[in-house]
Scaffold this motif. Structure first.
Motif, short mmCIF file in Angstrom:
data_model
loop_
_atom_site.label_atom_id
_atom_site.label_comp_id
_atom_site.label_asym_id
_atom_site.label_seq_id
_atom_site.Cartn_x
_atom_site.Cartn_y
_atom_site.Cartn_z
N GLN A 128 0.81 -1.21 0.00
CA GLN A 128 0.00 0.00 0.00
C GLN A 128 0.85 1.27 0.00
O GLN A 128 0.35 2.34 -0.35
CB GLN A 128 -0.93 0.01 1.21
CG GLN A 128 -2.12 -0.94 1.07
CD GLN A 128 -3.07 -0.89 2.24
OE1 GLN A 128 -2.64 -0.72 3.38
NE2 GLN A 128 -4.36 -1.06 1.99
N GLU A 190 -5.77 -3.37 -6.68
CA GLU A 190 -7.01 -3.01 -6.01
C GLU A 190 -7.46 -4.05 -4.98
O GLU A 190 -8.49 -3.86 -4.34
CB GLU A 190 -8.14 -2.83 -7.05
CG GLU A 190 -7.94 -1.64 -7.98
CD GLU A 190 -8.14 -0.31 -7.30
OE1 GLU A 190 -8.60 -0.30 -6.14
OE2 GLU A 190 -7.82 0.72 -7.92
N THR A 193 -7.45 -3.59 -0.19
CA THR A 193 -8.55 -3.25 0.73
C THR A 193 -9.48 -4.45 0.92
O THR A 193 -9.94 -4.71 2.03
CB THR A 193 -9.33 -2.05 0.18
OG1 THR A 193 -8.44 -0.94 0.02
CG2 THR A 193 -10.46 -1.66 1.13
N ARG A 196 -8.05 -6.89 3.46
CA ARG A 196 -8.20 -6.44 4.85
C ARG A 196 -9.63 -6.67 5.36
O ARG A 196 -9.84 -7.10 6.49
CB ARG A 196 -7.85 -4.95 4.95
CG ARG A 196 -6.36 -4.66 4.93
CD ARG A 196 -6.13 -3.17 5.13
NE ARG A 196 -4.71 -2.86 5.29
CZ ARG A 196 -4.04 -2.92 6.42
NH1 ARG A 196 -4.66 -3.32 7.52
NH2 ARG A 196 -2.75 -2.62 6.48
N ILE A 197 -10.61 -6.38 4.51
CA ILE A 197 -12.01 -6.55 4.92
C ILE A 197 -12.33 -8.02 5.15
O ILE A 197 -12.93 -8.40 6.16
CB ILE A 197 -12.95 -5.96 3.84
CG1 ILE A 197 -12.77 -4.44 3.80
CG2 ILE A 197 -14.40 -6.32 4.11
CD1 ILE A 197 -13.40 -3.78 2.60
N TYR A 240 -18.47 -5.04 -1.36
CA TYR A 240 -17.24 -4.30 -1.61
C TYR A 240 -16.72 -4.49 -3.03
O TYR A 240 -15.92 -3.67 -3.51
CB TYR A 240 -16.19 -4.68 -0.56
CG TYR A 240 -16.51 -4.07 0.77
CD1 TYR A 240 -16.15 -2.76 1.06
CD2 TYR A 240 -17.25 -4.77 1.73
CE1 TYR A 240 -16.48 -2.18 2.28
CE2 TYR A 240 -17.58 -4.19 2.95
CZ TYR A 240 -17.19 -2.90 3.22
OH TYR A 240 -17.53 -2.32 4.42
N THR A 244 -15.58 -1.45 -5.49
CA THR A 244 -14.27 -1.49 -6.15
C THR A 244 -14.37 -1.12 -7.62
O THR A 244 -13.44 -0.54 -8.19
CB THR A 244 -13.65 -2.90 -6.00
OG1 THR A 244 -13.57 -3.24 -4.62
CG2 THR A 244 -12.26 -2.96 -6.60
#
Length: 321
Positions: A128, A190, A193, A196-197, A240, A244
């Motif tokens: 990141q 991409e 994220t 992590r979710i 999500y 995205t």
């Protein structure tokens, strides 16, 4: 005297019921569905004269050219809908690639826990910190020539085997070589994220009773991940994923605006905005070249965000509080 009956507990409505009550999300869903159908069907039905270059350059909106024409005399309605197919396609495919990578990575990290989880999360933090646009630009510059050679190889093989349709398709695909590299590149940046979710959800689910029971019955780790955790993650992943897609479309449009995306005569929303910006001047403004792509792109991104927010409100467990 008998005890008063305890008040019945009101069950939370089903997620799809909550989504259907969200007018903004449903309007966004219908708009995106209609836009997708129009982008697929209408360009095929338009007259052939609107799909080729002509001498009618920079024609304002009229009865013949509803949205005007561009510098090459091509109809802007045709180019706008063709660009919608490319931009929406890049967004969906790039988001799906990020979904697969992020879901697998997050599930493994959250389920393994301990040092494995700590190492995998530190790796995400390192990735990141890398500027994603710069990373994508480097990949496009490095791999574009190889992809073109690969497509040319398939075209020559098709010609050698006398497969004219396949050879023609490969010739058309050559204009999209940068888009192919871009799709893979966007999918590779991409997913962070999403990982992590998914990891956060797995950390909660792995402590649930049904997971403990599955382990006690001798089910392996991959079986628990595939049969028990993944189905419980499906709605969160879908939510999500919807959020995205606009991020991928924005990145594609920005890169195409810089000239690093799709090549002429093909079009995307970013390349159309670039063409419109190049001819804007104080003396004579070809406003239709910039206004119509900007409006359609803005409306589509807004609809995707409304739909994503509606899905999150309907299926995110935190919204039940």
């Amino acid at each position: 005297m008998p005890d008063a009956a305890a008040p019945a507990r009101i069950a939370r409505p089903d997620g799809w019921q909550i989504l259907r009550r969200n007018r903004a999300a449903m309007m966004a869903l219908w708009f995106l569905a209609a836009l997708s159908l129009i982008a697929i069907i209408v360009p095929v039905l338009l007259p052939a004269s609107l799909k080729i270059t002509s001498s009618a350059s920079f024609t304002p909106p009229s009865a013949q050219h509803v949205l005007g024409s561009d510098v090459n005399g091509q109809d802007m309605l045709y180019r706008l809908l063709s660009g919608a197919r490319v931009s929406l396609g890049v967004g969906v495919v790039g988001a799906l690639i990020s979904l697969v990578i992020g879901t697998l990575y997050g599930m493994i990290s959250g389920y393994a826990g301990g040092r494995v989880d700590a190492f995998m999360m530190r790796a995400i933090e390192v990735l990141q910190s890398v500027p994603r646009i710069l990373f994508i630009m480097i990949l496009i510059a490095a791999l574009d020539d190889y992809v073109k050679e690969w497509v040319d190889g398939w075209r020559l093989a098709a010609q050698a085997h006398d497969w004219p349709r396949f050879a023609s398709a490969m010739s058309d695909l050559k204009a999209y070589s940068k888009v192919l590299v871009m799709i893979v590149s966007l999918g590779l940046v991409e997913w962070l994220t999403m990982a992590r979710i998914v990891r956060g959800q797995v950390l909660v689910l792995r402590e649930m009773t049904f997971v403990t029971a599955s382990k006690a019955m001798g089910q392996g780790s991959w079986g628990v991940l595939r049969r028990h955790l993944l189905p419980n993650l499906s709605t969160i992943i879908l939510t999500y994923l919807t959020l995205t897609i606009p991020a991928v479309i924005l990145d594609e449009s920005f890169l195409s605006f810089l000239g690093l995306g799709i090549e002429d005569p093909a079009a995307s929303w970013g390349s159309l905005l670039k063409d419109g910006a190049q001819v804007i001047n104080p003396l004579e403004s070809k406003w239709w070249l910039l206004v119509f792509p900007a409006l359609l792109m803005s409306a589509s991104l807004l609809a995707l965000n409304f739909l994503g927010d509606g899905l999150r409100d309907a299926f995110d467990p935190k919204s039940a509080e």
